[in-house]
Design a protein around this motif. Structure first.
Motif: not given
Length: 820
Positions: A247-250, A254-259, A280-287, A296-304
């Motif tokens: 398990l990973t979190k900020e 995010r969960f992972n497992s394997s056998i 899910k993972s988030a990233n954000y930024g500006r230019i 420019q303000l960026f705000d992205f979210l991925n869910n995989s």
């Protein structure tokens, strides 16, 4: 063949005869034999065989081949002791007399019994990562200190010397260059590298090979070389397995497992794996653009989510014939979205809002056969690998306060098929010389179908519908290679050449309202890729290696695909169908010093790059505030670098790995800029094309520390500093971070609990500035300040690793276990 360039280690020392010659010339002898598992009556590969004097002074040594055989030459006349050692088995020692008309001694079958008392002490995965420098590669033997740093291969790659992973794009680079091929168990995958690294569980990785100057036997693609990820494969007798949870979190979890499981009994070994990842993972930024004071303000979210399945069977027909078959199945479900705001003074905020759904499946089917001839070391390998990849991507773009463009949707369907056929033959001409020849066919077929509801302009400036596009790309490669190697007392060399004939054929069809436009491209070419290696080992402590090779970078799919790769309100990226291959001529020298408690490796390299592939930056004629990125070929250039790495056990409780690398390259490209006076509004007439040459020197430093509190508890600390990196468009500012962690073993070391706190000072930021084609600066952030917990449990009995399946792109036989 001894494991595709397996270094047959000879431990040489001076020999003083205990029985001086009395007018009779002394002769050297040879000792041979076969090592067998007494319980299974099957050959044991990779067993250490050491020849010593009666006084226990080492004379020579070797390891057994895949069929358990060994031959050790140049044994001086007299009495010697042959010691046969293998982890998990009882050591056997035999007294042998060389001389008295017996100079070629065959010990026959040497039967090893399991050492039951030591089995519980055997650890499948070492506690600490070690680094070995070999003639054509650097081998990182992955220990628990790396596998517990994060749940995926992507998490541990930044801990590897000379390797960097771009956390924004997921792209990987070796020696400062992204032209690198990533392989898993010696095989290329159809899965995109950024996705692949996030799907391989870190606990499944046995070794990572940095093949920086590959021999003629290898696929010659990749300017900076090959990263080969070798995965664990269970061939243990009986029923065995390994379970991993993480398990990973900020911001988001995010969960992972394997056998991993296998069942080995007699002539059959069955193995299967399952792994998943979700979160899910988030990233954000500006230019910021100082000229017009826009931001420019960026705000992205991925869910995989991803699911990986593997099943395989090894059939050991007899000592001379082995069949192996396996299949990999990969299912990926990706959803993403985000918002980009453009803020200008005294103007309404403009926004682009997008949603993206990307699902893909990948299937791999592999069949391999190996035949050992009667002659020791002579063998034939045949392998057929078929890989398919299908992806369906739908994107929805919406715009607020834009006069153009209007809302639109994109639909992209991708299908790739890849077939690889290998035939390899090895013939040891003597105990010191070896000849290898092989044939290979690599067939690629890609189809991309693009549809859009968007709008664009025609040449007259009228608004038209964005044309649908079908893009088909076929690449057929047929190759043959030959290598010859010979070993002397302290010297060894190998030279060879690979000949390839290649056909690239592409066709893009654009569909307009009343007509179609076809853009064809075809390129046939023939190339020979030579290579040569030289090794000098004056003693057990010192080793020198030198190598030269020629390689090629064939344009990747995204580099030649004319369909838009990605787009933001102010930037779009497209491929170039007429891109030509880039060639690299490399020379490399390495030195390894073995210490009492570790080793130090130093190396330098120099590359001459022909027809360099790099970015081209253009101004969008339809919107002068927008940038179009593409690719092109440029003049020849060069690169050089220095690397230094070490692994050392400083005390009983402290060990560390450290590395420093410096890379320098002159990059060439083109960029359009506005040639205007201060305060003047730019126009089409002000666009000027300029050739760019950027001299970039970048350095990195890494250090990983392990502090052993007791037999069960270990603490760790890892830090990295990446220096400034200049590119054609931007200069990336330095970045650094520090990770900490602990791992605790219990249940007689069958289980391991780990906890990691990453980027503890929250300093991992991507900062940049540039002036092509506009002055701009910016920063991007992602979830780097994370905590991670993991649990690993190993079950099963025997530690014996039996005959592995063949891996043609690995000189250290890795097997086909793990994922992808």
């Amino acid at each position: 063949m001894k494991q595709f360039f397996l270094v047959c280690t000879y431990i040489l020392s001076t020999y003083a005869s205990a029985n001086p010659s009395k007018g009779i010339e002394l002769r050297d002898g040879t000792i041979s034999g076969r090592v067998m598992d007494a319980s299974l009556n099957q050959p044991l590969p990779y067993v250490s065989v050491i020849v010593k004097t009666i006084e226990n002074k080492t004379i020579s040594g070797s390891i057994t081949n895949d069929d358990g055989t060994f031959t050790i030459g140049k044994i001086p006349e007299g009495s010697v002791v042959v010691s046969v050692q293998y982890i998990g088995f009882k050591t056997i020692s035999k007294n042998v007399e060389i001389g008295n008309k017996s100079y070629n001694i065959n010990l026959g079958d040497i039967m090893l019994d399991e050492d039951v008392a030591s089995l519980d002490e055997v650890t499948i995965v070492a506690e600490v990562t070690t680094i070995q420098q070999k003639v054509d590669r650097k081998v990182i033997n992955v220990g628990k200190d790396l596998t517990t740093t994060g749940p995926t291969a992507s998490d541990i790659m930044n801990n590897i010397p000379s390797v960097n992973v771009d956390q924004q794009t997921g792209n990987i680079s070796l020696r400062g260059n992204e032209n690198v091929r990533v392989m898993v168990d010696g095989k290329l995958s159809n899965v995109p590298v950024s996705q692949l690294l996030k799907q391989i569980p870190s606990s499944s990785i046995k070794q990572i090979e940095l093949i920086t100057n590959p021999s003629a036997k290898y696929n010659p693609e990749g300017m900076s070389g090959i990263i080969n990820i070798i995965l664990h494969k269970n061939t243990n007798v009986g029923f065995n397995g390994n379970l991993n949870l993480g398990l990973t979190k900020e911001i988001y979890a995010r969960f992972n497992s394997s056998i991993d499981m296998n069942y080995r009994n007699g002539k059959f070994n069955f193995y299967g794996n399952y792994g998943n990842f979700a979160g899910k993972s988030a990233n954000y930024g500006r230019i910021k653009r100082p000229e017009d004071n826009s931001i420019q303000l960026f705000d992205f979210l991925n869910n995989s989510k991803s699911h990986l399945y593997k099943f395989g069977v090894d059939f050991y027909l007899n000592d001379n014939n082995t069949f192996s078959i396996f299949t990999n199945q990969n299912i990926f479900d990706g959803k993403g979205g985000g918002k980009t705001d453009i803020i200008n003074e005294d103007e309404p905020v403009q926004s682009q809002i997008f949603r993206n759904v990307s699902d893909n499946t990948s299937s791999q089917y592999n069949l391999a056969y190996k035949h050992n001839f009667k002659k020791d070391g002579e063998k034939l390998d045949v392998e057929i690998d078929y890989n398919t990849f299908e992806q369906f991507e739908n994107s929805d773009f919406r715009f607020v306060n834009f006069s153009f463009p209007s809302d639109y949707k994109d639909f992209v369907d991708t299908e790739r098929n890849q077939t690889t056929i290998n035939v390899d033959y090895v013939n040891p001409l003597s105990d010191k010389a070896k000849l290898e020849v092989g044939l290979e066919a690599r067939l690629y077929d890609t189809a991309v179908n693009y549809g859009s509801t968007g709008q664009s302009f025609d040449e007259s400036g009228s608004i038209i519908a964005t044309p649908d596009t079908d893009f088909n790309y076929i690449r057929d490669i047929y190759s043959a290679y030959v290598t010859y190697g010979k070993t002397f007392e302290k010297w060894s060399y190998q030279f060879g050449a690979r000949a390839e004939t290649v056909t690239d054929e592409a066709k893009a069809i654009r569909f307009f309202e009343s007509e179609t436009e076809t853009i064809p491209f075809k390129n046939d070419y023939f190339q020979i890729y030579p290579s040569a290696f030289l090794t000098y080992s004056p003693s057990e402590k010192n080793s020198y290696q030198a190598s030269v090779s020629r390689r090629v970078d064939r344009p990747g799919l995204q580099q030649v695909n004319p369909i838009r790769e990605w787009s933001t309100p102010l930037v779009s990226s497209f491929g170039n169908t007429e891109l030509l291959p880039q060639y690299t001529n490399s020379i490399e020298v390495n030195y390894t010093r073995n210490l009492k408690n570790g080793s130090i490796t130093a190396g330098v390299f120099y590359r001459i790059i022909e027809d360099e592939i790099n970015r081209a930056v253009f101004i969008d004629r339809l919107d002068l505030n927008r940038i179009i990125l593409s690719y092109d070929n440029f003049d020849n250039t060069s690169a050089y670098g220095v690397e230094l790495s070490s692994n050392y056990k400083a005390t009983k409780w402290w060990s560390f790995n450290a590395s420093f690398d410096l890379f320098a390259q002159t990059q060439k490209g083109i960029s359009e800029i506005f040639n205007t006076s201060e305060g003047q509004d730019p126009s089409l007439d002000d666009i000027e094309v300029r050739e760019i040459s950027v001299d970039n020197i970048r350095y990195n430093f890494r250090m990983g520390n392990n502090f052993k509190v007791n037999k069960k508890l270990t603490l760790s600390a890892f830090g990295i500093y990446r220096g400034e990196n200049k590119g054609l468009q931007f200069t990336n500012k330095p970045m650094y971070f520090v990770n900490t962690g602990l791992r605790y073993s219990f249940l007689s070391d069958a289980a391991t609990f780990s906890f990691n706190y990453n980027d503890i000072f929250n300093t991992m930021k991507f900062r940049f500035e540039g002036d092509r084609p506009y002055p701009q600066n910016g920063q991007f952030n992602w979830e780097s300040n994370t905590w991670n917990i993991g649990l690993s449990y190993r079950f099963g009995g025997s530690k014996y690793r039996a005959l592995k399946r063949r891996d043609r792109d690995d000189n250290e036989k890795s097997g086909g276990g793990g994922f992808i």
